[in-house]
Write an enzyme that holds these catalytic residues in place. Structure first.
Site, PDB file in Angstrom:
ATOM      1  N   GLY A   1     -14.245  -1.463  -8.924  1.00  0.00           N
ATOM      2  CA  GLY A   1     -12.773  -1.817  -8.988  1.00  0.00           C
ATOM      3  C   GLY A   1     -12.722  -3.195  -8.810  1.00  0.00           C
ATOM      4  O   GLY A   1     -11.678  -3.612  -8.495  1.00  0.00           O
ATOM      5  N   ALA A   2     -13.672  -3.890  -9.545  1.00  0.00           N
ATOM      6  CA  ALA A   2     -13.452  -5.402  -9.330  1.00  0.00           C
ATOM      7  C   ALA A   2     -13.017  -6.114 -10.387  1.00  0.00           C
ATOM      8  O   ALA A   2     -12.943  -7.516 -10.351  1.00  0.00           O
ATOM      9  CB  ALA A   2     -14.934  -6.107  -9.133  1.00  0.00           C
TER      10      ALA A   2
ATOM     11  N   GLY B   1      -9.928  -6.032  -5.787  1.00  0.00           N
ATOM     12  CA  GLY B   1     -11.354  -5.940  -6.041  1.00  0.00           C
ATOM     13  C   GLY B   1     -12.052  -7.519  -6.712  1.00  0.00           C
ATOM     14  O   GLY B   1     -12.871  -8.063  -6.116  1.00  0.00           O
TER      15      GLY B   1
ATOM     16  N   SER C   1      -6.165   4.426   2.093  1.00  0.00           N
ATOM     17  CA  SER C   1      -4.835   4.043   1.812  1.00  0.00           C
ATOM     18  C   SER C   1      -3.996   4.813   3.088  1.00  0.00           C
ATOM     19  O   SER C   1      -4.446   5.727   3.953  1.00  0.00           O
ATOM     20  CB  SER C   1      -4.288   4.322   0.771  1.00  0.00           C
ATOM     21  OG  SER C   1      -3.013   4.203   0.689  1.00  0.00           O
TER      22      SER C   1
ATOM     23  N   TYR D   1      -2.893  11.688  -4.814  1.00  0.00           N
ATOM     24  CA  TYR D   1      -3.439  10.343  -4.386  1.00  0.00           C
ATOM     25  C   TYR D   1      -3.866  10.425  -2.791  1.00  0.00           C
ATOM     26  O   TYR D   1      -4.871  10.033  -2.367  1.00  0.00           O
ATOM     27  CB  TYR D   1      -2.661   9.320  -4.480  1.00  0.00           C
ATOM     28  CG  TYR D   1      -2.977   7.900  -4.259  1.00  0.00           C
ATOM     29  CD1 TYR D   1      -3.887   7.227  -4.812  1.00  0.00           C
ATOM     30  CD2 TYR D   1      -2.305   7.425  -3.036  1.00  0.00           C
ATOM     31  CE1 TYR D   1      -4.250   5.911  -4.228  1.00  0.00           C
ATOM     32  CE2 TYR D   1      -2.559   6.283  -2.516  1.00  0.00           C
ATOM     33  CZ  TYR D   1      -3.554   5.631  -3.206  1.00  0.00           C
ATOM     34  OH  TYR D   1      -3.883   4.211  -2.667  1.00  0.00           O
TER      35      TYR D   1
END
Length: 271
Positions: free
Chosen positions: A5-6, A11, A126, A152
């Site tokens: 996720g960079a 990220g 999260s 989620y």
């Protein structure tokens, strides 16, 4: 340090910060163009994989194993909130696959390298795990009663259960694991969903969120921190100072075990 996720958001911000501090970072993103744009100024290695396709995750793991005999940190940061339910080509619900099954698979495919490196696994979870999560062990994909928020929340709760499972199984072999909430960050989060959270991230309400740089600094903190000193392995943090409060299901030892076994079974991995 390998960061998924960079290519964007926290990220990308964490990658820039870690590079500036002298760490070697390897970037993984979904978009070749965006990932290369982040990696280029850092002279960093980069790879692409769409976590909605587990074949690409396996290829990514193979390439990482071939290139890096040592990995000190694996940051499982890729994830998101999506519309649905949507079945992937692998047969799983997209939100669950991207947020949990893909990082679960990537970690397992790299496990011997990670164990040999006495690595840290940093899982971006999260506060949504506490607000929306309600895991049904017989419906991990959340096909029944699907809402973007609940799917989620279940994916982010799965990150915490996975963190606990990693600690229970591998802490004695030197592997450390941690899950954390990076903060409510002004990124492209929820862009592909119908969640009522979408306007928070894509309208004037963004002004009340923290910057991706602050969220990235939180990710970098756990990547560079010393397990046992800066954070405790197997725990969830909603800030940098102390373990935080999360979904009560995360404290269920039996659920940790059963969730691990079910996830491994879905992926054809040894239990």
């Amino acid at each position: 340090m390998v960061l998924t996720g960079a290519s964007d958001g926290i990220g990308a911000s964490a990658a820039r910060l870690l590079h500036a501090e002298g760490h070697r970072v390897v970037l993984v993103g979904r978009s070749p163009g965006k990932t290369e744009d982040v990696a280029g100024p850092l002279a960093a290695d980069w790879y692409t994989a769409d976590f909605a396709d587990l074949g690409q995750v396996r290829t990514l793991a193979r390439d990482l194993r071939a290139a890096y005999p040592r990995i000190d940190v694996l940051a499982n940061n890729a994830g998101g909130l999506f519309a649905g339910p949507e079945r992937t080509r692998d047969g799983f619900e997209k939100t669950f696959q991207i947020n949990h099954l893909a990082p679960f698979l990537l970690t397992h495919e790299l496990l011997d390298v990670l164990l040999g490196s006495r690595a840290s696994i940093v899982n971006t979870s999260s506060i949504g795990a506490r607000l929306f999560g309600r895991v049904d062990i017989d419906d991990l994909n959340t096909w029944r009663g699907f809402t973007p928020n609940r799917a989620y929340g279940n994916g982010k709760l799965a990150n915490i259960l996975f963190t606990r499972g990693l600690h229970d199984r591998y802490a004695g072999q030197g592997l450390s694991s941690v899950a954390f909430h990076p903060g409510n960050v002004a990124t492209n989060f929820a862009a592909e969903s119908t969640s009522y959270l979408r306007p928070v991230y894509h309208t004037w309400l963004r002004r009340f969120l923290i910057s991706s740089e602050r969220g990235g600094a939180n990710l970098a903190h756990f990547c560079t921190g010393t397990p046992g000193t800066d954070w405790q392995s197997g725990r969830y943090y909603d800030d940098r100072r102390r373990p935080g409060r999360t979904n009560p299901q995360a404290a269920d030892d039996d659920l940790v075990l059963r969730h691990w076994q079910a996830s491994a079974g879905m992926l054809g991995l040894p239990v």
